[in-house]
Design a protein around this motif. Sequence first.
Motif, PDB file in Angstrom:
ATOM      1  N   PHE A   1      -8.776  -2.818  -7.702  1.00 19.64           N
ATOM      2  CA  PHE A   1      -7.990  -3.005  -6.478  1.00 19.64           C
ATOM      3  C   PHE A   1      -8.441  -2.020  -5.400  1.00 19.64           C
ATOM      4  O   PHE A   1      -9.089  -1.008  -5.707  1.00 19.64           O
ATOM      5  CB  PHE A   1      -6.491  -2.847  -6.764  1.00 19.64           C
ATOM      6  CG  PHE A   1      -6.117  -1.509  -7.374  1.00 19.64           C
ATOM      7  CD1 PHE A   1      -6.200  -1.315  -8.751  1.00 19.64           C
ATOM      8  CD2 PHE A   1      -5.691  -0.448  -6.578  1.00 19.64           C
ATOM      9  CE1 PHE A   1      -5.865  -0.083  -9.321  1.00 19.64           C
ATOM     10  CE2 PHE A   1      -5.349   0.776  -7.134  1.00 19.64           C
ATOM     11  CZ  PHE A   1      -5.436   0.966  -8.512  1.00 19.64           C
ATOM     12  N   SER A   2      -8.087  -2.301  -4.149  1.00 23.75           N
ATOM     13  CA  SER A   2      -8.460  -1.415  -3.044  1.00 23.75           C
ATOM     14  C   SER A   2      -7.516  -0.227  -2.998  1.00 23.75           C
ATOM     15  O   SER A   2      -6.306  -0.386  -3.206  1.00 23.75           O
ATOM     16  CB  SER A   2      -8.361  -2.140  -1.703  1.00 23.75           C
ATOM     17  OG  SER A   2      -9.122  -3.317  -1.740  1.00 23.75           O
TER      18      SER A   2
ATOM     19  N   ASP B   1      -4.672  -7.871  -0.884  1.00 25.23           N
ATOM     20  CA  ASP B   1      -5.886  -7.137  -1.242  1.00 25.23           C
ATOM     21  C   ASP B   1      -6.955  -8.133  -1.709  1.00 25.23           C
ATOM     22  O   ASP B   1      -6.835  -8.709  -2.791  1.00 25.23           O
ATOM     23  CB  ASP B   1      -5.553  -6.133  -2.362  1.00 25.23           C
ATOM     24  CG  ASP B   1      -6.774  -5.310  -2.776  1.00 25.23           C
ATOM     25  OD1 ASP B   1      -7.868  -5.538  -2.222  1.00 25.23           O
ATOM     26  OD2 ASP B   1      -6.604  -4.453  -3.662  1.00 25.23           O
TER      27      ASP B   1
ATOM     28  N   TYR C   1       0.816  -1.227   0.000  1.00 31.80           N
ATOM     29  CA  TYR C   1       0.000   0.000   0.000  1.00 31.80           C
ATOM     30  C   TYR C   1       0.854   1.283   0.000  1.00 31.80           C
ATOM     31  O   TYR C   1       0.533   2.228  -0.731  1.00 31.80           O
ATOM     32  CB  TYR C   1      -1.025  -0.020   1.149  1.00 31.80           C
ATOM     33  CG  TYR C   1      -2.159  -0.981   0.849  1.00 31.80           C
ATOM     34  CD1 TYR C   1      -3.121  -0.671  -0.104  1.00 31.80           C
ATOM     35  CD2 TYR C   1      -2.237  -2.221   1.483  1.00 31.80           C
ATOM     36  CE1 TYR C   1      -4.142  -1.560  -0.420  1.00 31.80           C
ATOM     37  CE2 TYR C   1      -3.254  -3.114   1.179  1.00 31.80           C
ATOM     38  CZ  TYR C   1      -4.213  -2.780   0.232  1.00 31.80           C
ATOM     39  OH  TYR C   1      -5.214  -3.654  -0.085  1.00 31.80           O
TER      40      TYR C   1
END
Lengths: 97, 313
Positions: free
Chosen positions: B259-260, B245, B192
């Motif tokens: 995707f997040s 994810d 992230y």
Amino acid sequence: MSMSDNQGPLWEVFVQKKSGQPYVHCGNVHAFDKEMALQNARDVYTRRNEGMSLWVVPSEAIVASSPEDIGSFFEPANDKIFRHPTFYQIPDGVGHM
Amino acid sequence: MSTIDFEAIFEAKLANNEFIEPKDWMPENYRKHLIRQVSQHAHSEIVGMLPEGNWISRAPSLRAKLVLLAKVQDEGGHGLYLYTAAESLGVSRDEMLEALHTGKAKYSSIFNYPTLTWADIGAIGWLVDGAAIMNQVMLQRSSYGPYSRAMVRICKEESFHQRQGYEIMTRMAFGTPDQKEMAQDALNRWWYPSLMMFGPPDAESPNSENALKWRIKRESNDHLRQRFVDQTVVQAEYLNISIPDKNLKWNESKKGYDFSPPNWEEFKNVVKGNGICNKERLEARNKAHNEGAWVREAAAAYAKKQNQLSTAA
């Protein structure tokens, strides 16, 4: 404020890639003297054999044309197409010229 | 000539994909924007030496140590290319360093995360350098000549960085169970923050509009982020480790992965100075700068003396 004592003056760096080729400007370094300028230029710009010879020149010694001059300064070259080989007609059959 | 003419020339150059050079007229905000972006880019290279420098003395082999030393040295070189590009806009090296050391200037927030295991060095090369390359390839066509040229040099050197990182990841991922676990853990922690490297979502990015208008940047944050995800998934699959994810899924209609998003609150917090390593990084930079003061003073004194001797002779 723009010139600094702390980093030494600015030097322009030129690299020659191979023997016989022209020196090409690649960037600049700060250094206090010639020797340090050369060593810094080597460390910053030739870590991967990019050159076999270096020039370092104090930036303040460079004289440059100004961008506003682009018209008038280079104008004399504009109307002289007879300086180019394609201006001339060469008859067939006389070989390469 | 009036100011309006200069502005028209500037706009025409941008429209023709020509470069703006240091002596050309440019709008004051263009100059300011570039000084901020290029100097912060330079700071990121220099601060980026710290998390990796942490592992030079503990590299697992002589080969690994040589490679890491060369990589960290490259990052220092990249910082120097970028500082001189910023200087051509009329800001001094000292002013920029002062802004970094006092915390006034930012650098990429990714470097405020710690490197806990050797796999982190792999993950940094693979993901962090991978994301940086994606951004920098675009910046090779940036409208400011010196910035663009610095990017061309940097991109040439950067691809070794990503490859050496991925090589470390393959060794770890195909190694002992402990090593494989370290590889997975590194991916979990760096995924992230790597997505954050492209900056806030387009809708909330305060600097993007001008950067795109002036062709300093050529693609949006979200666009680059999408491309990074699409490129990285297959590389993680090869390593047989999982991107952390659950929403990661191929979307046929957009020919890319869904995707997040990263946690943008965390991002803002790290940018504000509250990340895990912000304090440590700034202290390390200040310490190095202050402890090197005598070298700069000695070099200046020596140069002055040599000058006096040569003028006297």
